[in-house]
Enzyme design. Structure first.
Site, PDB file in Angstrom:
ATOM      1  CG  LEU A  82      -1.601   1.335   1.533  1.00  0.00           C
ATOM      2  CD1 LEU A  82      -2.617   1.673   0.450  1.00  0.00           C
ATOM      3  CD2 LEU A  82      -2.269   1.297   2.901  1.00  0.00           C
ATOM      4  CE1 TYR A  83       1.241   2.742   5.046  1.00  0.00           C
ATOM      5  CE2 TYR A  83       2.934   1.162   5.683  1.00  0.00           C
ATOM      6  CZ  TYR A  83       1.787   1.865   5.976  1.00  0.00           C
ATOM      7  OH  TYR A  83       1.177   1.706   7.198  1.00  0.00           O
ATOM      8  NE  ARG A  84       8.230  -1.453  -1.724  1.00  0.00           N
ATOM      9  CZ  ARG A  84       8.724  -2.655  -1.483  1.00  0.00           C
ATOM     10  NH1 ARG A  84       8.003  -3.730  -1.796  1.00  0.00           N
ATOM     11  NH2 ARG A  84       9.914  -2.804  -0.944  1.00  0.00           N
TER      12      ARG A  84
END
Length: 221
Positions: free
Chosen positions: A177-179
């Site tokens: 998700l963060y990527r």
């Protein structure tokens, strides 16, 4: 005799709550319960985690968001459903604050960035940073895009130059998700004192990348 009128209550959608310090502290029991369900720490660790969250709420420019489950049905004493539905329980939350010297996470990560890339590298990422401290979604509500929604809602109003966070150094839904939101690895295989799994420190330029939602059936956090 006149016929009684009954209203059909349509279940409400989940709600996004914007929490300042006072409201966050008022909801702390519910927040810690979500953390416990998501992370499954030993019960003896929860009082310490609660104390950390209380301390974090006093950091500069603290900001928190939460998501409540949708609910339906009339209030007791309101059979016709004339009042708004009661708010559902908190099922996800995230919070962060402006990073500065003297904060435990900030100082440890600054030293790691200094070792990895030198003073300019550390200053570029931590000189004006919003530190995302916690992001958790109750397991019963994962896979619905809630994690994405709360990270974006948390970061969207920030005026800092960068956002930074740490997550376990693994191919997890959280890290993916963060990527997708624009975070990249700054330091990997990093161990915080007193923790066993290695962590990755990640950073992104603000504003975050508000990528489209994934197609139905794709894994989301």
């Amino acid at each position: 005799m006149a016929a009684l009128a009954y209203a059909t209550r349509v279940p409400s959608a989940p709600q996004l709550l914007d929490l300042g310090k006072a409201r966050f502290l008022a909801e702390l029991d519910a927040v810690v319960a979500v953390y416990a369900a998501a992370m499954r720490p030993p019960p003896l660790q929860l009082p310490g985690r609660r104390s950390i969250m209380e301390r974090h709420s006093s950091h500069p420019s603290f900001h928190a968001v939460a998501v409540t489950a949708g609910t339906g049905g009339a209030h007791r004493g309101d059979p016709q459903g004339l009042r708004p539905p009661a708010r559902g329980p908190i099922v996800a939350f995230a919070y962060g604050f402006h990073g500065q010297n003297g904060q435990w996470w900030h100082d440890l990560v600054r030293d790691a960035l200094l070792a990895a890339g030198g003073p300019d590298y550390a200053q570029a990422w931590l000189g004006d940073a919003f530190e995302v401290a916690e992001v958790h979604v109750h397991p019963d509500h994962q896979g619905r895009g809630i994690g994405r929604a709360i990270v974006l809602a948390l970061a969207r109003p920030r005026l800092e130059r960068t956002a930074v966070l740490s997550t376990q150094d693994a191919d997890s839904p959280a890290r993916r998700l963060y990527r997708r939101l624009g975070f990249s690895d700054l330091v990997t295989r990093f161990s915080f004192p007193g923790t066993d799994p290695p962590y990755a420190v990640m950073g992104a330029a603000l504003p975050l990348r508000e990528e489209p939602l994934l197609a139905p059936g794709s894994p989301r956090r």
